[in-house]
Design a protein around this motif. Sequence first.
Motif, mmCIF file in Angstrom:
data_model
loop_
_atom_site.group_PDB
_atom_site.id
_atom_site.type_symbol
_atom_site.label_atom_id
_atom_site.label_comp_id
_atom_site.label_asym_id
_atom_site.label_seq_id
_atom_site.Cartn_x
_atom_site.Cartn_y
_atom_site.Cartn_z
ATOM 1 N N PRO A 123 89.441 35.113 46.602
ATOM 2 C CA PRO A 123 90.409 34.032 46.358
ATOM 3 C C PRO A 123 90.476 33.646 44.881
ATOM 4 N N THR A 124 89.328 33.718 44.199
ATOM 5 C CA THR A 124 89.280 33.457 42.763
ATOM 6 C C THR A 124 88.670 34.663 42.068
ATOM 7 N N LEU A 171 94.448 49.437 45.178
ATOM 8 C CA LEU A 171 93.063 48.958 45.185
ATOM 9 C C LEU A 171 92.975 47.572 44.556
ATOM 10 N N ASN A 172 93.719 47.369 43.473
ATOM 11 C CA ASN A 172 93.717 46.073 42.806
ATOM 12 C C ASN A 172 94.227 44.980 43.743
ATOM 13 N N ASN A 173 95.305 45.279 44.472
ATOM 14 C CA ASN A 173 95.830 44.302 45.438
ATOM 15 C C ASN A 173 94.818 44.028 46.548
ATOM 16 N N TYR A 174 94.127 45.087 46.972
ATOM 17 C CA TYR A 174 93.116 44.946 48.012
ATOM 18 C C TYR A 174 91.985 44.025 47.552
ATOM 19 N N LEU A 175 91.541 44.231 46.295
ATOM 20 C CA LEU A 175 90.469 43.402 45.754
ATOM 21 C C LEU A 175 90.927 41.956 45.558
#
Length: 240
Positions: free
Chosen positions: A157-158, A148-152
Amino acid sequence: MLFEKLKKNANTCNNNIRIEPKNLHCDFERAISKAAKTIFPNTNIKYCIWHYKKSLEIKKNKLCYNEVKNNNNIFIYYKAISNLPFINPEYIFDIYVIIKIKSIKNNYCQFLKFLEYFYKTYLIDYDMKIWNYYNNIEHITNNASESLNNYLNNLFPTKPSFYELIDKLNELEHLSYYDYQRKIRGIWKIKKRAINKANEISVLIERFKSIEAKLIDAKCDRNKIINLWFDCLTNLNNII
């Protein structure tokens, strides 16, 4: 703040019925687990085994890389320490002491520094039950939250503000609900190899649990049970 918001929204959406997660998987960040316990005091905190093993690997490479690489006995001891989360926690300290005594006897100077790190970090600073999975090997990592963290990260972008994050999560709520419905029907996207490995570990641990029960019924000496779980760690080396 995020946990407070989750709790408030969960209670609001469920007619003020108290909602509390049963388990929370995370890495070894005390701030996260402390915040979760403050808001959800009955939640069971479990630290990720992958992060446990990774931290040991980093410290091993720093303190005793050559000793572990060039000495098979030390390599076996290192692997045993890295697999401790899977065995009966009642005997973890005993096994640590055995490994330390043998390392002192054989003058494994660098590896002893690694053992001191392990002792202070995982036997003193952290509660052992939080990183031990002896009674629940089904979910041993926080891969779901990492995914989920990678998805977010790909969505932003920032780094977003808290409210920008909440707005985006609200937009994606229907997708999350759909995904939740799939999961409660048993449809999980888990790599087959990961499932097989967890199953192998579980089968092995259950076999050693059964042997332990027989030794206890036979009123065997505690040292025999300690040696039994040491043998289990050696067997785990062939799986992990």
